[in-house]
Motif scaffolding. Structure first.
Motif, PDB file in Angstrom:
ATOM      1  N   ALA A   1       1.009  -1.094   0.056  1.00 59.48           N
ATOM      2  CA  ALA A   1       0.099   0.133  -0.068  1.00 59.48           C
ATOM      3  C   ALA A   1       0.668   1.156  -0.162  1.00 59.48           C
ATOM      4  O   ALA A   1       1.791   1.486   0.969  1.00 59.48           O
ATOM      5  N   LEU A   2       0.934   2.037  -1.150  1.00 61.14           N
ATOM      6  CA  LEU A   2       1.970   3.038  -1.304  1.00 61.14           C
ATOM      7  C   LEU A   2       1.401   4.339  -0.716  1.00 61.14           C
ATOM      8  O   LEU A   2       1.322   5.355  -1.517  1.00 61.14           O
ATOM      9  N   GLU A   3       1.209   4.292   0.559  1.00 61.81           N
ATOM     10  CA  GLU A   3       0.442   5.330   1.449  1.00 61.81           C
ATOM     11  C   GLU A   3       1.640   6.690   1.389  1.00 61.81           C
ATOM     12  O   GLU A   3       1.238   7.689   1.815  1.00 61.81           O
ATOM     13  N   PHE A   4       3.128   6.435   0.976  1.00 56.31           N
ATOM     14  CA  PHE A   4       3.795   7.619   0.978  1.00 56.31           C
ATOM     15  C   PHE A   4       3.443   8.551  -0.059  1.00 56.31           C
ATOM     16  O   PHE A   4       4.270   9.295  -0.174  1.00 56.31           O
ATOM     17  N   MET A   5       2.730   8.055  -0.956  1.00 62.28           N
ATOM     18  CA  MET A   5       2.390   8.950  -1.919  1.00 62.28           C
ATOM     19  C   MET A   5       0.828  10.061  -1.496  1.00 62.28           C
ATOM     20  O   MET A   5       0.693  10.587  -2.372  1.00 62.28           O
ATOM     21  N   GLN A   6       0.780   9.827  -0.339  1.00 61.54           N
ATOM     22  CA  GLN A   6      -0.365  10.526   0.079  1.00 61.54           C
ATOM     23  C   GLN A   6       0.165  12.036   0.369  1.00 61.54           C
ATOM     24  O   GLN A   6       1.446  12.434   0.216  1.00 61.54           O
ATOM     25  N   HIS A   7      -0.716  12.923   0.208  1.00 61.22           N
ATOM     26  CA  HIS A   7      -0.432  14.286   0.599  1.00 61.22           C
ATOM     27  C   HIS A   7       0.418  14.648   1.742  1.00 61.22           C
ATOM     28  O   HIS A   7       0.629  13.837   2.783  1.00 61.22           O
ATOM     29  N   THR A   8       1.737  15.502   1.658  1.00 63.24           N
ATOM     30  CA  THR A   8       2.747  15.476   2.779  1.00 63.24           C
ATOM     31  C   THR A   8       3.626  14.332   2.622  1.00 63.24           C
ATOM     32  O   THR A   8       4.229  14.264   3.623  1.00 63.24           O
ATOM     33  N   GLY A   9       3.470  13.239   1.953  1.00 59.06           N
ATOM     34  CA  GLY A   9       4.412  12.259   1.894  1.00 59.06           C
ATOM     35  C   GLY A   9       4.121  11.034   3.063  1.00 59.06           C
ATOM     36  O   GLY A   9       5.035  10.299   3.466  1.00 59.06           O
ATOM     37  N   SER A  10       3.096  11.126   3.836  1.00 58.26           N
ATOM     38  CA  SER A  10       2.754   9.887   4.762  1.00 58.26           C
ATOM     39  C   SER A  10       1.275   9.926   4.767  1.00 58.26           C
ATOM     40  O   SER A  10       0.730  10.920   4.646  1.00 58.26           O
ATOM     41  N   PHE A  11       0.856   8.791   5.750  1.00 62.09           N
ATOM     42  CA  PHE A  11      -0.557   8.616   6.005  1.00 62.09           C
ATOM     43  C   PHE A  11      -1.324   9.409   6.907  1.00 62.09           C
ATOM     44  O   PHE A  11      -2.082   9.721   7.058  1.00 62.09           O
ATOM     45  N   LYS A  12      -0.073  10.485   7.624  1.00 60.58           N
ATOM     46  CA  LYS A  12      -0.498  11.340   8.571  1.00 60.58           C
ATOM     47  C   LYS A  12      -1.637  12.452   8.061  1.00 60.58           C
ATOM     48  O   LYS A  12      -2.415  12.997   8.724  1.00 60.58           O
ATOM     49  N   ALA A  13      -1.451  12.731   6.800  1.00 57.62           N
ATOM     50  CA  ALA A  13      -2.541  13.581   6.129  1.00 57.62           C
ATOM     51  C   ALA A  13      -4.121  13.278   6.633  1.00 57.62           C
ATOM     52  O   ALA A  13      -4.788  14.036   6.577  1.00 57.62           O
ATOM     53  N   ARG A  14      -4.127  12.116   6.531  1.00 55.63           N
ATOM     54  CA  ARG A  14      -5.841  11.531   6.762  1.00 55.63           C
ATOM     55  C   ARG A  14      -6.104  12.086   8.158  1.00 55.63           C
ATOM     56  O   ARG A  14      -7.434  12.624   8.154  1.00 55.63           O
ATOM     57  N   GLY A  15      -5.567  11.691   9.217  1.00 54.95           N
ATOM     58  CA  GLY A  15      -5.902  12.080  10.552  1.00 54.95           C
ATOM     59  C   GLY A  15      -5.753  13.514  10.745  1.00 54.95           C
ATOM     60  O   GLY A  15      -6.666  14.101  11.394  1.00 54.95           O
ATOM     61  N   ALA A  16      -4.689  14.176  10.152  1.00 56.79           N
ATOM     62  CA  ALA A  16      -4.710  15.669  10.284  1.00 56.79           C
ATOM     63  C   ALA A  16      -5.877  16.575   9.733  1.00 56.79           C
ATOM     64  O   ALA A  16      -6.589  17.310  10.425  1.00 56.79           O
ATOM     65  N   GLN A  17      -6.300  16.127   8.425  1.00 55.30           N
ATOM     66  CA  GLN A  17      -7.391  16.512   7.584  1.00 55.30           C
ATOM     67  C   GLN A  17      -8.717  16.402   8.639  1.00 55.30           C
ATOM     68  O   GLN A  17      -9.526  17.155   8.945  1.00 55.30           O
ATOM     69  N   ASN A  18      -8.879  14.892   9.061  1.00 53.43           N
ATOM     70  CA  ASN A  18      -9.929  15.013   9.969  1.00 53.43           C
ATOM     71  C   ASN A  18     -10.239  15.688  11.047  1.00 53.43           C
ATOM     72  O   ASN A  18     -11.226  16.071  11.505  1.00 53.43           O
ATOM     73  N   PHE A  19      -9.023  16.070  11.758  1.00 54.79           N
ATOM     74  CA  PHE A  19      -8.730  16.604  13.097  1.00 54.79           C
ATOM     75  C   PHE A  19      -9.239  18.226  12.820  1.00 54.79           C
ATOM     76  O   PHE A  19     -10.275  18.726  13.517  1.00 54.79           O
ATOM     77  N   VAL A  20      -8.624  18.861  11.788  1.00 54.98           N
ATOM     78  CA  VAL A  20      -8.909  20.054  11.507  1.00 54.98           C
ATOM     79  C   VAL A  20     -10.302  20.308  10.943  1.00 54.98           C
ATOM     80  O   VAL A  20     -10.861  21.123  11.448  1.00 54.98           O
ATOM     81  N   GLN A  21     -10.541  19.493  10.124  1.00 57.51           N
ATOM     82  CA  GLN A  21     -12.013  19.830   9.559  1.00 57.51           C
ATOM     83  C   GLN A  21     -13.020  19.298  10.591  1.00 57.51           C
ATOM     84  O   GLN A  21     -14.073  20.249  10.489  1.00 57.51           O
ATOM     85  N   ALA A  22     -12.783  18.460  11.418  1.00 53.22           N
ATOM     86  CA  ALA A  22     -13.716  18.146  12.640  1.00 53.22           C
ATOM     87  C   ALA A  22     -14.160  19.451  13.413  1.00 53.22           C
ATOM     88  O   ALA A  22     -15.234  19.915  13.729  1.00 53.22           O
ATOM     89  N   HIS A  23     -13.020  19.971  13.679  1.00 58.17           N
ATOM     90  CA  HIS A  23     -13.048  21.408  14.472  1.00 58.17           C
ATOM     91  C   HIS A  23     -13.489  22.606  13.579  1.00 58.17           C
ATOM     92  O   HIS A  23     -14.197  23.400  14.190  1.00 58.17           O
ATOM     93  N   ARG A  24     -13.158  22.414  12.323  1.00 57.15           N
ATOM     94  CA  ARG A  24     -13.740  23.674  11.291  1.00 57.15           C
ATOM     95  C   ARG A  24     -15.277  23.339  11.605  1.00 57.15           C
ATOM     96  O   ARG A  24     -16.056  24.220  11.740  1.00 57.15           O
ATOM     97  N   ASP A  25     -15.726  22.280  11.417  1.00 54.80           N
ATOM     98  CA  ASP A  25     -17.275  21.871  11.374  1.00 54.80           C
ATOM     99  C   ASP A  25     -18.036  22.456  12.668  1.00 54.80           C
ATOM    100  O   ASP A  25     -19.160  22.832  12.592  1.00 54.80           O
ATOM    101  N   ALA A  26     -17.466  22.349  13.878  1.00 56.06           N
ATOM    102  CA  ALA A  26     -17.750  22.549  15.037  1.00 56.06           C
ATOM    103  C   ALA A  26     -17.476  23.687  15.459  1.00 56.06           C
ATOM    104  O   ALA A  26     -17.707  24.353  16.470  1.00 56.06           O
ATOM    105  N   ALA A  27     -17.061  24.678  14.683  1.00 54.47           N
ATOM    106  CA  ALA A  27     -16.912  26.189  14.843  1.00 54.47           C
ATOM    107  C   ALA A  27     -15.728  25.986  16.158  1.00 54.47           C
ATOM    108  O   ALA A  27     -15.965  27.141  16.939  1.00 54.47           O
ATOM    109  N   THR A  28     -14.744  25.146  16.329  1.00 58.50           N
ATOM    110  CA  THR A  28     -13.930  25.276  17.549  1.00 58.50           C
ATOM    111  C   THR A  28     -12.552  25.404  16.986  1.00 58.50           C
ATOM    112  O   THR A  28     -11.703  25.197  17.725  1.00 58.50           O
TER     113      THR A  28
END
Length: 312
Positions: A40-67
């Motif tokens: 699974a070539l997840e190093f091809m993800q944005h920023t070069g690692s799987f971490k983009a998934r969690g970071a996007q989820n974290f920031v987007q969730a707080h954006r959606d909650a206005a926090t």
């Protein structure tokens, strides 16, 4: 402790849809491994690692909650989580302040600044950078993210499993490297839903999850590995431990020499350049008489590395 559920992973999938790159799979074609092995070539993800998934989820969730506060977000990271946090923050138009140990690879520091983050180098270990980050968050009101120990981060990481399962519906096992355990927690939770085993691979001298499993609770461990820039957590998260204490998760340790060999093998045989953390997962396949099943997928989690020792 938040008990991660498959519902958390599904919510993350919906939240980050269209913001991350779908995973790419490639057959490994290895004669020395029984059965069918996929990478699974997840190093091809944005920023070069799987971490983009969690970071996007974290920031987007707080954006959606206005926090999301005016002070932006802050994180302590050996590099990849910081890159992902900075990238996700830029996507949402907020500031990011990233704390790293002074041992972080220069290539990651340069990329962080390229994403517009303010970089602060503190101490020689992740734990010291984390303490400074916590002080900064308390003083400024910045929203503190975490490299691995947060349910939104772990759930985001787990989203890659559904993508793999859609392409290999009869997958037996998925192999991942473990540092603090964010990827492991998310992957094991989602894999369990699909009846897939999870193989958690750590360096012998950076074995936070393995030690926690032995002790029955998270414990501090020494960190001394060639993969410590990404797998350098002193302590696994309680969420990761809870996920790993199930019968369908197996803990595997590999020596640094095998990690280096696995990274070299990926380059020599496939012209794939990955960081030592990603090679750790691959080493868990090469270095073990595994019996992981007929169809196995190894997650190559990141490639933010200096390739000069491979191509020089």
């Amino acid at each position: 402790m938040h008990q991660l559920t498959y519902g958390d992973v599904k919510a993350a999938t919906d939240r980050i849809a269209g913001h991350i790159r779908p995973i790419t799979l490639a057959p490994a074609g290895r004669e020395d491994c029984p059965g069918e092995v996929w990478l699974a070539l997840e190093f091809m993800q944005h920023t070069g690692s799987f971490k983009a998934r969690g970071a996007q989820n974290f920031v987007q969730a707080h954006r959606d909650a206005a926090t999301l506060p005016d002070a932006g977000v802050t994180i302590a990271s050996g590099g990849n989580a910081g890159l992902a946090c900075a990238w996700a923050a830029r996507q949402q138009g907020v500031r990011a302040t990233v704390f790293l140990p002074t041992t972080a690879p220069a290539v990651k520091v340069a990329k962080l600044r390229g994403y517009g983050a303010e970089v602060r180098l503190v101490g020689t270990e992740y734990a010291e950078a984390l303490a400074a980050c916590e002080e900064f968050a308390a003083a400024t009101g910045a929203l503190a993210s975490h490299a691995y120990d947060h349910p939104l981060i772990a759930a985001g990481a787990g989203t890659l499993v559904d993508e793999i399962h859609r392409q290999i519906p009869d997958l037996d096992s998925i192999v991942v490297a473990v540092g603090g355990g964010g990827l492991l927690a998310g992957v094991a939770t989602a894999a369990r839903h699909h009846g897939i085993h999870t193989i958690a691979v750590e360096p012998e001298n950076s074995r936070a999850l393995n030690a926690a499993l032995e002790a029955g609770h998270p414990v501090d461990v020494p960190v001394d590995s060639v993969a410590a820039d990404s797998l350098g957590a002193r302590r696994a998260s309680a969420t990761a431990l809870a996920a790993a204490q199930q019968d369908d998760v197996y803990s595997v340790l590999v020596p640094d020499a095998e990690i280096v060999r696995a990274r070299r093998t990926l380059w020599d045989e496939r012209r794939i350049v990955v960081e030592h953390a990603a090679a750790t997962a691959f080493a868990g396949l090469l270095n073990t008489d595994h019996g992981y099943g007929e169809k196995v997928c190894v997650v190559l989690c990141g490639a933010n590395t200096d390739p000069s020792d491979l191509v020089g």
